[in-house]
Design a protein around this motif. Structure first.
Motif, PDB file in Angstrom:
ATOM      1  N   CYS A 171      17.758  -5.986   1.872  1.00 42.88           N
ATOM      2  CA  CYS A 171      18.920  -6.661   2.442  1.00 42.88           C
ATOM      3  C   CYS A 171      19.729  -7.480   1.375  1.00 42.88           C
ATOM      4  O   CYS A 171      21.039  -7.562   0.992  1.00 42.88           O
ATOM      5  N   TYR A 177      26.801  -5.352   3.315  1.00 39.28           N
ATOM      6  CA  TYR A 177      26.847  -6.145   4.426  1.00 39.28           C
ATOM      7  C   TYR A 177      26.383  -7.521   4.314  1.00 39.28           C
ATOM      8  O   TYR A 177      25.708  -7.969   3.481  1.00 39.28           O
ATOM      9  N   HIS A 179      23.576 -10.419   5.808  1.00 34.61           N
ATOM     10  CA  HIS A 179      22.657 -10.398   6.511  1.00 34.61           C
ATOM     11  C   HIS A 179      22.388 -11.909   6.923  1.00 34.61           C
ATOM     12  O   HIS A 179      22.285 -12.930   6.109  1.00 34.61           O
ATOM     13  N   VAL A 209      24.851  -7.953   9.784  1.00 35.24           N
ATOM     14  CA  VAL A 209      23.611  -7.322  10.157  1.00 35.24           C
ATOM     15  C   VAL A 209      22.744  -8.686  10.776  1.00 35.24           C
ATOM     16  O   VAL A 209      22.519  -9.451   9.831  1.00 35.24           O
ATOM     17  N   HIS A 211      19.338 -10.090  11.762  1.00 34.67           N
ATOM     18  CA  HIS A 211      17.778  -9.844  12.026  1.00 34.67           C
ATOM     19  C   HIS A 211      17.246 -11.078  12.844  1.00 34.67           C
ATOM     20  O   HIS A 211      17.507 -12.219  12.994  1.00 34.67           O
TER      21      HIS A 211
END
Length: 370
Positions: A171, A177, A179, A209, A211
């Motif tokens: 990541c 992106y 994260h 994104v 998580h």
């Protein structure tokens, strides 16, 4: 896992980038239907669908260099043009690729999207992804932003410690992106299980994104984040993960939030932190450079006024080149005639050239070698 790299150049503030993998059976058909619907609704000014060979073809009127070629694994190229804030034009290009174009084990159809506006990109503008892909959970276009991840979902961390650390490294290297790591202090109700990224402004929503660390993962996730990225994950909070290298202006404390209530309400502080991070000078991913070059150098969807301006510019260009060629020819002819005229007068009694007669000939030789 795939390795990524970034350039020293920041992402231009007029540009929006995205990529992923469509896991459904008919990705190009999904894009085509969406484009047709949005043009009919007046959202798009226009769109075009191109075969990759046709997209890269060069002609006298439309000369294109190698940067316009999407490569042998490309399947289709879509272009779309729309306006935001009434008078700002956005141009976007979506290219679909055969499976495995980035990873040998990848399934489904890969895609890359580059969009550019006539002025600095604004978060409240529509997401370019939703101009090409339907924003529906029934259309799985947002897979594989990194292995096993989706944009429009709360992605739970792997249980294995080594896999967790490898994911965080991946990541950090993913410059496409942003994260965000969120810890669930306790297992949330259904509303809290929805991604918090849905509260982001439209144009930022598909650049992030999310998580999720399960309640019992707090220590392992915190240790992995500290070890791999030099940041801490607050218990019951969240942190915006830094890229690698860290962008200028990033400070772990500034981009950490101590409390995120996963009850379906808007996590205002976290949303603000994500927007602050997006405003930093984030480095341009090296593998995004070709997509941006294709958008700028291989654009086809011109308006009538742009077509006319392009044609005039090409006429002026060729006229200037012709004038330069004519001038060069005339200079060569004058030099040749001068050398020819100097030969009789420069011949000595024994038939050899006089030293003074060699000057124009040498000058002609220098001219021809230019």
């Amino acid at each position: 896992m795939a390795k990524h790299s970034t350039t020293s150049t920041p992402i231009p503030d007029t540009v929006w980038l995205g990529r992923g993998r469509h896991a459904g059976p008919e990705p190009e058909l999904d894009a085509r239907r969406n484009l047709i619907a949005l043009k009919a609704a007046g959202v798009l000014d226009d769109y075009v669908e191109l075969d990759p060979v046709e997209a890269a073809r060069s002609s006298a009127l439309y000369p294109r260099d190698e940067s316009a070629d999407p490569g042998p694994s490309a399947r289709l190229v879509f272009e779309a043009r729309w306006r935001v804030d009434e008078d700002v034009t956005v141009r976007a290009q979506l290219t679909t690729f055969a499976p495995g174009h980035r990873r040998k084990d990848a399934q489904g159809i890969g895609w890359v999207l580059a969009a550019e506006a006539e002025r600095t990109w604004q978060p409240h503008w529509p997401s370019p992804a939703t101009m090409f892909w339907p924003d529906s959970d029934l259309v799985p276009w947002d897979h594989d932003t990194a292995p096993g991840l989706r944009v429009r979902a709360a992605n739970h961390l792997p249980k294995d410690d080594d896999e967790l650390r490898a994911l965080l490294r991946e990541c950090a290297q993913d410059g496409w992106y942003i994260h965000v790591l969120v810890h669930e202090a306790m297992t949330p109700e259904a509303a809290g299980q929805q991604p918090v990224t849905r509260f982001l402004p439209p144009s930022l929503r598909h650049r992030v994104v999310e998580h999720r660390a399960d309640p019992e993962q707090v220590n392992t996730a915190d240790f992995a984040a500290k070890k791999e990225l030099k940041v801490r994950m607050p218990r019951g909070g969240a942190v915006v993960l830094p890229g690698s290298p860290q962008p200028r202006g990033y400070e772990a404390e500034r981009f950490s939030v101590r409390n995120v209530f996963l009850d379906g309400s808007e996590p205002t502080e976290l949303i603000n932190r994500i927007q602050d991070y997006a405003a930093l000078p984030l480095p341009l991913p090296a593998d995004a450079e070709p997509a941006l070059a294709r958008l700028r150098q291989g654009w086809h969807l011109l308006t009538p006024d742009e077509e006319l301006a392009h044609a005039k510019a090409m006429v002026e260009r060729y006229a200037a080149e012709l004038e330069a060629m004519t001038k060069s020819r005339d200079q060569y002819r004058a030099a040749a005639e001068s050398a020819q005229a100097a030969l009789p007068a420069g011949t000595s009694v024994d038939g050899g050239p006089k030293p003074s007669a060699l000057a124009p000939i040498k000058a002609l030789g220098r001219f021809r070698n230019k």
